[in-house]
Design a protein around this motif. Structure first.
Motif, PDB file in Angstrom:
ATOM      1  N   GLU A  82       1.070  -1.220  -0.149  1.00  0.00           N
ATOM      2  CA  GLU A  82       0.103  -0.292  -0.116  1.00  0.00           C
ATOM      3  C   GLU A  82       0.751   1.077   0.462  1.00  0.00           C
ATOM      4  O   GLU A  82       0.069   2.768  -0.686  1.00  0.00           O
ATOM      5  CB  GLU A  82      -0.761   0.019   1.468  1.00  0.00           C
ATOM      6  CG  GLU A  82      -1.708  -0.690   1.268  1.00  0.00           C
ATOM      7  CD  GLU A  82      -2.619  -0.456  -0.618  1.00  0.00           C
ATOM      8  OE1 GLU A  82      -3.214  -0.232  -0.389  1.00  0.00           O
ATOM      9  OE2 GLU A  82      -3.043  -1.961  -1.216  1.00  0.00           O
ATOM     10  N   ARG A  86       0.013   4.314  -2.615  1.00  0.00           N
ATOM     11  CA  ARG A  86      -0.145   5.045  -2.408  1.00  0.00           C
ATOM     12  C   ARG A  86       0.457   6.191  -1.907  1.00  0.00           C
ATOM     13  O   ARG A  86      -0.048   7.643  -1.484  1.00  0.00           O
ATOM     14  CB  ARG A  86      -1.532   4.898  -1.502  1.00  0.00           C
ATOM     15  CG  ARG A  86      -2.964   3.849  -2.216  1.00  0.00           C
ATOM     16  CD  ARG A  86      -3.169   3.010  -0.700  1.00  0.00           C
ATOM     17  NE  ARG A  86      -3.629   4.061   0.211  1.00  0.00           N
ATOM     18  CZ  ARG A  86      -4.011   3.606   1.148  1.00  0.00           C
ATOM     19  NH1 ARG A  86      -4.112   2.437   1.530  1.00  0.00           N
ATOM     20  NH2 ARG A  86      -4.686   4.093   2.474  1.00  0.00           N
ATOM     21  N   ILE A  89       1.850   9.176   3.467  1.00  0.00           N
ATOM     22  CA  ILE A  89       0.765  10.273   3.829  1.00  0.00           C
ATOM     23  C   ILE A  89      -0.729   9.672   3.884  1.00  0.00           C
ATOM     24  O   ILE A  89      -1.772   9.151   4.776  1.00  0.00           O
ATOM     25  CB  ILE A  89       0.237  11.338   3.027  1.00  0.00           C
ATOM     26  CG1 ILE A  89       2.305  12.220   3.152  1.00  0.00           C
ATOM     27  CG2 ILE A  89       0.039  12.745   3.563  1.00  0.00           C
ATOM     28  CD1 ILE A  89       2.430  12.305   5.100  1.00  0.00           C
ATOM     29  N   ASP A  90      -1.032   9.409   2.276  1.00  0.00           N
ATOM     30  CA  ASP A  90      -2.451   8.280   2.621  1.00  0.00           C
ATOM     31  C   ASP A  90      -2.586   8.020   3.431  1.00  0.00           C
ATOM     32  O   ASP A  90      -3.920   7.611   3.725  1.00  0.00           O
ATOM     33  CB  ASP A  90      -2.226   8.341   1.457  1.00  0.00           C
ATOM     34  CG  ASP A  90      -4.403   8.125   0.897  1.00  0.00           C
ATOM     35  OD1 ASP A  90      -4.931   8.630   0.755  1.00  0.00           O
ATOM     36  OD2 ASP A  90      -4.010   6.865   0.278  1.00  0.00           O
ATOM     37  N   CYS A  91      -1.797   6.566   2.959  1.00  0.00           N
ATOM     38  CA  CYS A  91      -1.433   5.546   4.212  1.00  0.00           C
ATOM     39  C   CYS A  91      -1.641   6.201   5.567  1.00  0.00           C
ATOM     40  O   CYS A  91      -2.344   4.857   6.685  1.00  0.00           O
ATOM     41  CB  CYS A  91      -0.206   4.435   4.174  1.00  0.00           C
ATOM     42  SG  CYS A  91      -0.237   3.615   2.378  1.00  0.00           S
ATOM     43  N   ARG A  93      -3.373   8.042   6.783  1.00  0.00           N
ATOM     44  CA  ARG A  93      -4.073   9.201   7.160  1.00  0.00           C
ATOM     45  C   ARG A  93      -5.673   8.299   6.841  1.00  0.00           C
ATOM     46  O   ARG A  93      -6.636   8.386   7.654  1.00  0.00           O
ATOM     47  CB  ARG A  93      -4.660  10.510   5.949  1.00  0.00           C
ATOM     48  CG  ARG A  93      -4.248  10.842   6.313  1.00  0.00           C
ATOM     49  CD  ARG A  93      -4.049  12.467   5.533  1.00  0.00           C
ATOM     50  NE  ARG A  93      -2.607  14.221   5.816  1.00  0.00           N
ATOM     51  CZ  ARG A  93      -3.941  14.753   6.153  1.00  0.00           C
ATOM     52  NH1 ARG A  93      -4.541  14.844   7.398  1.00  0.00           N
ATOM     53  NH2 ARG A  93      -3.095  15.963   6.619  1.00  0.00           N
ATOM     54  N   HIS A  94      -5.470   7.295   5.927  1.00  0.00           N
ATOM     55  CA  HIS A  94      -6.666   6.299   5.826  1.00  0.00           C
ATOM     56  C   HIS A  94      -6.428   4.700   5.749  1.00  0.00           C
ATOM     57  O   HIS A  94      -7.339   4.445   6.290  1.00  0.00           O
ATOM     58  CB  HIS A  94      -7.354   6.711   4.290  1.00  0.00           C
ATOM     59  CG  HIS A  94      -6.878   7.945   4.094  1.00  0.00           C
ATOM     60  ND1 HIS A  94      -8.158   8.852   4.870  1.00  0.00           N
ATOM     61  CD2 HIS A  94      -6.455   9.016   3.079  1.00  0.00           C
ATOM     62  CE1 HIS A  94      -8.578   9.971   3.808  1.00  0.00           C
ATOM     63  NE2 HIS A  94      -6.868   9.674   3.195  1.00  0.00           N
ATOM     64  N   ARG A 104      -5.679   0.530  10.657  1.00  0.00           N
ATOM     65  CA  ARG A 104      -5.296   2.132  11.127  1.00  0.00           C
ATOM     66  C   ARG A 104      -3.809   2.667  11.382  1.00  0.00           C
ATOM     67  O   ARG A 104      -3.412   1.127  12.125  1.00  0.00           O
ATOM     68  CB  ARG A 104      -6.115   2.861  12.553  1.00  0.00           C
ATOM     69  CG  ARG A 104      -7.770   2.736  12.416  1.00  0.00           C
ATOM     70  CD  ARG A 104      -8.288   3.976  11.081  1.00  0.00           C
ATOM     71  NE  ARG A 104      -6.978   5.158  11.502  1.00  0.00           N
ATOM     72  CZ  ARG A 104      -8.156   6.409  12.171  1.00  0.00           C
ATOM     73  NH1 ARG A 104      -9.277   6.145  12.788  1.00  0.00           N
ATOM     74  NH2 ARG A 104      -7.624   7.550  12.304  1.00  0.00           N
TER      75      ARG A 104
END
Length: 205
Positions: A82, A86, A89-91, A93-94, A104
């Motif tokens: 992931e 992605r 930062i995206d990982c 955050r999401h 999380r």
């Protein structure tokens, strides 16, 4: 007694300040460079400990799906995939999904202190500092200092000493080369951690 002018003195000072000064809840954890997975570019031990501590039900679901012996490595492998797709930062955050289990990778600061459960999870984020991180698959070269959020590298530091005729520009050139190798070692598509960062993460605010 001769004065030690090596960069390692600066490393120790940075490590000491982040791990000993300020509020106890905001201090960094001293990381172990041996826990850094060069293939995945992660501190796997720190990441798994964070998941087990903050999401025990999700961890047990992963164990049931992968088996007790394979659970940790399977989750780390999924996180690596992931991150490659992605970015960090995206990982952060999401989060990520591993065989239907939403995990999380960080908890962000709640808007108020009224939600005590959200605040408690936020305070369980594991900020760590690790010195002399060996990053390449085919050499023993190391990055002076790396900062992690729950095992995911977000800042790399290359320290230089002006006494030896080196400047911040030398550090930029050296660190850029090292982080490029780090990224290529794990996946050509992954973006590098910040190597010239104006901030040091205190919490995921």
């Amino acid at each position: 007694m001769p004065i030690d002018t090596s960069e390692r003195v600066f490393e120790r000072e940075i490590e000491y300040c982040l791990t000993h000064l300020g509020k106890k809840s905001q201090r960094y954890i001293k990381g172990n460079p041996k826990d850094f997975d060069r293939a995945l570019a992660l501190d796997g031990k720190m990441l798994i400990a964070f998941v087990q501590d903050t999401q025990p039900d999700k961890w047990q679901a992963i164990v049931r799906r992968h088996g007790a012996e394979a659970a940790a490595q399977s989750l780390l492998h999924r996180v690596g995939i992931e991150l490659d797709k992605r970015g960090a930062i995206d990982c952060l955050r999401h989060g990520i999904i591993d065989i239907g289990v939403e995990v999380r990778l960080a908890y962000w600061k709640p808007g108020s202190r009224m939600n005590q459960s959200a605040l408690a999870l936020y305070e369980k984020n594991r900020l760590s500092i690790t010195r002399q991180v060996k990053y390449a698959m085919n050499s023993e070269h190391s990055i002076d200092t790396v900062l992690f959020v729950n095992g995911i590298p977000v800042v790399t530091m290359e320290l230089k000493n002006p006494i030896k005729g080196q400047t911040y520009q030398d550090a930029i050139v050296c660190n850029t080369k090292k982080t490029a190798v780090l990224v290529r070692s794990c996946c050509p598509s992954r973006s590098a951690p910040s190597c010239i960062s104006p901030w040091i993460p205190t919490r995921c605010g």
